[in-house]
Design an enzyme around this catalytic site. Sequence first.
Site, PDB file in Angstrom:
ATOM      1  N   TRP A   1      -5.649  -2.570  -3.845  1.00 22.16           N
ATOM      2  CA  TRP A   1      -6.426  -2.151  -5.011  1.00 22.16           C
ATOM      3  C   TRP A   1      -5.637  -1.110  -5.797  1.00 22.16           C
ATOM      4  O   TRP A   1      -5.139  -0.129  -5.230  1.00 22.16           O
ATOM      5  CB  TRP A   1      -7.771  -1.560  -4.573  1.00 22.16           C
ATOM      6  CG  TRP A   1      -8.674  -2.579  -3.927  1.00 22.16           C
ATOM      7  CD1 TRP A   1      -8.561  -3.087  -2.672  1.00 22.16           C
ATOM      8  CD2 TRP A   1      -9.797  -3.209  -4.521  1.00 22.16           C
ATOM      9  NE1 TRP A   1      -9.551  -4.007  -2.434  1.00 22.16           N
ATOM     10  CE2 TRP A   1     -10.336  -4.103  -3.558  1.00 22.16           C
ATOM     11  CE3 TRP A   1     -10.420  -3.115  -5.761  1.00 22.16           C
ATOM     12  CZ2 TRP A   1     -11.454  -4.880  -3.798  1.00 22.16           C
ATOM     13  CZ3 TRP A   1     -11.538  -3.892  -6.009  1.00 22.16           C
ATOM     14  CH2 TRP A   1     -12.045  -4.769  -5.044  1.00 22.16           C
TER      15      TRP A   1
ATOM     16  N   TYR B   1     -15.917   3.491  -7.022  1.00 20.65           N
ATOM     17  CA  TYR B   1     -16.214   4.290  -5.831  1.00 20.65           C
ATOM     18  C   TYR B   1     -17.188   5.427  -6.125  1.00 20.65           C
ATOM     19  O   TYR B   1     -17.589   6.143  -5.207  1.00 20.65           O
ATOM     20  CB  TYR B   1     -14.926   4.879  -5.256  1.00 20.65           C
ATOM     21  CG  TYR B   1     -14.019   3.858  -4.607  1.00 20.65           C
ATOM     22  CD1 TYR B   1     -14.363   3.267  -3.394  1.00 20.65           C
ATOM     23  CD2 TYR B   1     -12.816   3.487  -5.197  1.00 20.65           C
ATOM     24  CE1 TYR B   1     -13.542   2.332  -2.786  1.00 20.65           C
ATOM     25  CE2 TYR B   1     -11.976   2.550  -4.606  1.00 20.65           C
ATOM     26  CZ  TYR B   1     -12.342   1.977  -3.403  1.00 20.65           C
ATOM     27  OH  TYR B   1     -11.525   1.054  -2.802  1.00 20.65           O
TER      28      TYR B   1
ATOM     29  N   ARG C   1     -11.121  -1.518   2.099  1.00 20.82           N
ATOM     30  CA  ARG C   1     -11.813  -1.265   3.362  1.00 20.82           C
ATOM     31  C   ARG C   1     -11.783  -2.497   4.248  1.00 20.82           C
ATOM     32  O   ARG C   1     -11.677  -3.626   3.763  1.00 20.82           O
ATOM     33  CB  ARG C   1     -13.251  -0.826   3.079  1.00 20.82           C
ATOM     34  CG  ARG C   1     -13.343   0.586   2.586  1.00 20.82           C
ATOM     35  CD  ARG C   1     -14.743   0.981   2.174  1.00 20.82           C
ATOM     36  NE  ARG C   1     -15.101   0.470   0.865  1.00 20.82           N
ATOM     37  CZ  ARG C   1     -16.150   0.880   0.165  1.00 20.82           C
ATOM     38  NH1 ARG C   1     -16.944   1.819   0.657  1.00 20.82           N
ATOM     39  NH2 ARG C   1     -16.404   0.384  -1.017  1.00 20.82           N
TER      40      ARG C   1
ATOM     41  N   HIS D   1     -36.714 -18.322   8.254  1.00 21.33           N
ATOM     42  CA  HIS D   1     -36.062 -19.630   8.361  1.00 21.33           C
ATOM     43  C   HIS D   1     -37.109 -20.737   8.307  1.00 21.33           C
ATOM     44  O   HIS D   1     -38.224 -20.581   8.808  1.00 21.33           O
ATOM     45  CB  HIS D   1     -35.286 -19.704   9.673  1.00 21.33           C
ATOM     46  CG  HIS D   1     -34.477 -20.951   9.828  1.00 21.33           C
ATOM     47  ND1 HIS D   1     -33.411 -21.239   9.008  1.00 21.33           N
ATOM     48  CD2 HIS D   1     -34.582 -21.990  10.699  1.00 21.33           C
ATOM     49  CE1 HIS D   1     -32.883 -22.404   9.379  1.00 21.33           C
ATOM     50  NE2 HIS D   1     -33.576 -22.872  10.402  1.00 21.33           N
TER      51      HIS D   1
ATOM     52  N   CYS E   1     -32.447 -23.227   3.674  1.00 20.25           N
ATOM     53  CA  CYS E   1     -33.263 -24.024   4.591  1.00 20.25           C
ATOM     54  C   CYS E   1     -34.564 -24.466   3.940  1.00 20.25           C
ATOM     55  O   CYS E   1     -35.125 -25.503   4.304  1.00 20.25           O
ATOM     56  CB  CYS E   1     -33.546 -23.247   5.869  1.00 20.25           C
ATOM     57  SG  CYS E   1     -34.195 -21.583   5.601  1.00 20.25           S
TER      58      CYS E   1
ATOM     59  N   CYS F   1       0.844  -1.194   0.000  1.00 21.06           N
ATOM     60  CA  CYS F   1       0.000   0.000   0.000  1.00 21.06           C
ATOM     61  C   CYS F   1       0.880   1.246   0.000  1.00 21.06           C
ATOM     62  O   CYS F   1       1.827   1.353   0.802  1.00 21.06           O
ATOM     63  CB  CYS F   1      -0.910  -0.006   1.223  1.00 21.06           C
ATOM     64  SG  CYS F   1      -1.883   1.495   1.446  1.00 21.06           S
TER      65      CYS F   1
END
Length: 986
Positions: free
Chosen positions: A208, A262, A220, A943, A337, A198
Amino acid sequence: MSDATPAVDESVLAIVRTGMKTIKVAGHHDRVYKEECCYSFDTPESPEGLFVNLTTLQGFGAQYVGLDHERTSNVLYLHELWHRVPVEEPSATAAASGPASTPRLEQLVMAMGGPKFTLGKRHSLVLMPGRQVVQLPCPDLPERVIQAINAVIAHDSATQQDAEAVWEEERKVSKYAGGLVQLHTGRKVSPHPKDWTCDESGLAENLWLNLHTGFIGSGRANWDGSGGNGSALRHFEATGKQHPLAVKLGTITPSGGDVFSYAEDENDMVTDPDLAQHLSHWGINMMQMEKTEKTMAELQLDLNISYEFNKITEGGGKLQPLEGPGLIGLVNLGSSCYMNSVLQVLCCLPEVQSRYVDSAGTIFSSAPQDLATDLPTQLAKVAVALSTGRTGHTAPAAPAAAAAPATAAAGAEGMEVDLEAPPALPDDERVKAIRPQAFKSLVGQGHSEFSSMRQQDAAEYFTHLVDKVARSEHAHSERLGLGCAPTSSAFKFEVEDRTQCLESGRVSYRHSESTLLMLNIPLDAATNQAEVALYKDREAKRRCLLAADADVYISATATAPHVPNSITTIQADSGGSPLDNDDASGTVTDVIIEDAGEGETAAAAAAAPAEGQHPVPSGGGAAQGLLSVPSSARDVVIADVDEEPVVASVPLEACLAMFAGAEVVDDYRSAALGGRKGSATKRSRFSTFPPYLVLQMQRYFQDQDWTYKKLEVLIEVPDILDLTALRSSGPEPGELLQPDDVSATASAQSATAPSTALSAAAAAAAITPDPALVESLVELGFGENLCKRAAIATKNGSLEESATWVLTHMEDPGVDDPLPAPKSSSVAAAPESLPDAEKVQMLTSMGFSDLHATGALKACGDNIERAADWLFSHMDDLDSAVAKVMSTSASPSAAAPAAAAGSGSNGAATGSGSKRGAYVDGSGRYELVSFVSHMGSNLGCGHYVCHIKKDGRWVIFNDEKVAVSEKPPREYGYLYMFKRIPESTA
């Protein structure tokens, strides 16, 4: 790894050279099944590991590798054997030294309380059929064999790819990618990942590259704080938010990479069509890059696996866990489920076990080469595991007391320790549950919802799965030896709708087929309406008390429940002096709140309230005193009391009565009145009763704001259900039928006729197209002959109805051909030569259209078994084959030979022509055997669990958790399955 590898015998190398002729070096787009057996749930972590066919790239457990060798004649298999290597927990000193001392993955796993281990991996080459073993690495092996082995080891598994694919959202092309402006800073990014850091913080992970500026920043942070510090985002903001596109360096491969925008109007993962060009600006050759970090889809999958799904228990009690054959759980793959519950209910049925468990060997040995796309194989794989309890794993032996945990760097002898292996399932889940990822991917293939990770409607999935299995059984009928009814026939039934015109008194009968019965819930039939009304009244008064900052509502009037117009605030002083309440509903002057003090006063407050006293809570909700009220008080409501909700309770019989009850139909077109609209009454009955009756309770409704909400209601479900009184009896003696039903009844056919040119010709003899209706349809742009057929088919109905028919049938072969001229009496009898409508219906239930089914039956002399084979053998050119049959079958001379060919010795067709030949009809008495419940505000969330009656006791299946059900909550069921009681015991 061992320092030296023993030399390989020349005879073994000769076998290797012979077998290497067919092996394949896995490429980027190949699917490698290296983490799960294609026939079972064995994995490399199973006791005997996994064997990967180096030709087909399919994996097999030790039980099935011999079968694969017999089927494919492949010789070379990569044997994977993985063991878990415990990871020593870092000491306090090591923990204080920061992330550099412990690999990030281990820190994450330990922080989550997950399994503290990595995977030690041993690989060898196995030669079939003798199972000679060559330890790896082995420099003596031919180069192509080494390449094939290394490619399999390095390749992402197909199981992982399937799991990731559902998380891969459809990414839009960024509008900032076209004409992307890239600065000329002179920077060239190294192709070696070890050189990447970085630019702001020096971090070396989750990096990135800004495609505009060349800035390398950290991404992030993840939900747990790991993953980055957000410098890439800060760079975007610091440069005026003008350079939004960034690519994750470790994800770049020849096929692309993860690109994020972004920009505030995108702020999501996007696609850059010119990514290779944009990377070359910074010195990166995309065609030479390899993936070194997880993609965003992989990271999302990992987070999903680690997420602890809601564990639902009955009443908060500790349930007795179960395991073994028939008691195996299904791992939740992420909002799966609904599938797990339906699968458990289906796979426990004797009909499914007989077809897919008992015959699993035949299914596996006769499977096509691509096992992952063969539904019989995948269904048998799941059914066998659930039935036999063979999950591919055994409970780990208890470690020796003196054994010290190995470090991540050590591992077992001869093994390579993989520090980047994802956390696997805990031991208890691996032993007691299976992960049906391949089955889910196959059944959901091509379906926008069932292929996603979103929660789905279990009832919709049930019908989808039953239909998919029916189509599969039809396509593989010979292979499966289906001499009996298909699996779907266990659920199929026919409903008869009787509609009577109120003006003419004429009656019409229509029949429809289904695999489940949807029942509305009549709240006005609740057995506890008074209790529900009183509870709602108390809740309304509590809301008023809270709004008025009051504590107690007291009424001396014994009236029906009501909400007071106003409430005067009641406050107690410390001395317990009398208080007045000037409420509009009545005046009470003798009200005292006795505060609980210490000693005897506190003991008195803790005692049971005397008659006329009510406990008064405070702040924390515990009773702090007693409210004394006069004997004349009839209604006392205390504001701060948590009362258990009183929910409407409706008997299941009331729901069935609503289904069978008469309803008024407006705008009914009566044939007896020449198609004029009027009113009619309609009621429904069962024409047939299936072996298993599935009921779906309509607990969800669309509110005025167009959102779906749940109906809070309990269903009183009996153990035994008798529906005998709801069986239809057909037309009654002396009953006047509608004109269109008279001919249908006379010819013993159902009301649904096939949409063919021949049936249209027969209808034309009785109905003449309305010229005005035809003209209106033609003005919409349709052909005249097509419009005439629509007018005939809808009996000159409304324009909307006719247009709908046109849109449905406009692709039918010959539908726009000229209508045949009116025929003589010999042709007027044509309807009687049509195939039996019930046989047409049986074929359409397998997925074919009416036209295809009719053509097949005509080609095979009305023999339904031969017709099914005929359809399957003409799948490549079905439309043209059917058109050819229909064009020649109009001639009686052409139809006669085919009819003769399909007849038995007595000249009768061998197929059943009885009305109920397509159904397994029987008694209308049923016993409850299972139910599926849903917890959540709507079907898009929440569920599912299921309860199944096994060996006389109820068992709850909550994904991978299986336990004895102490209090099965059948009143909350969404789907109920009833099994027909044999007539001998009914």
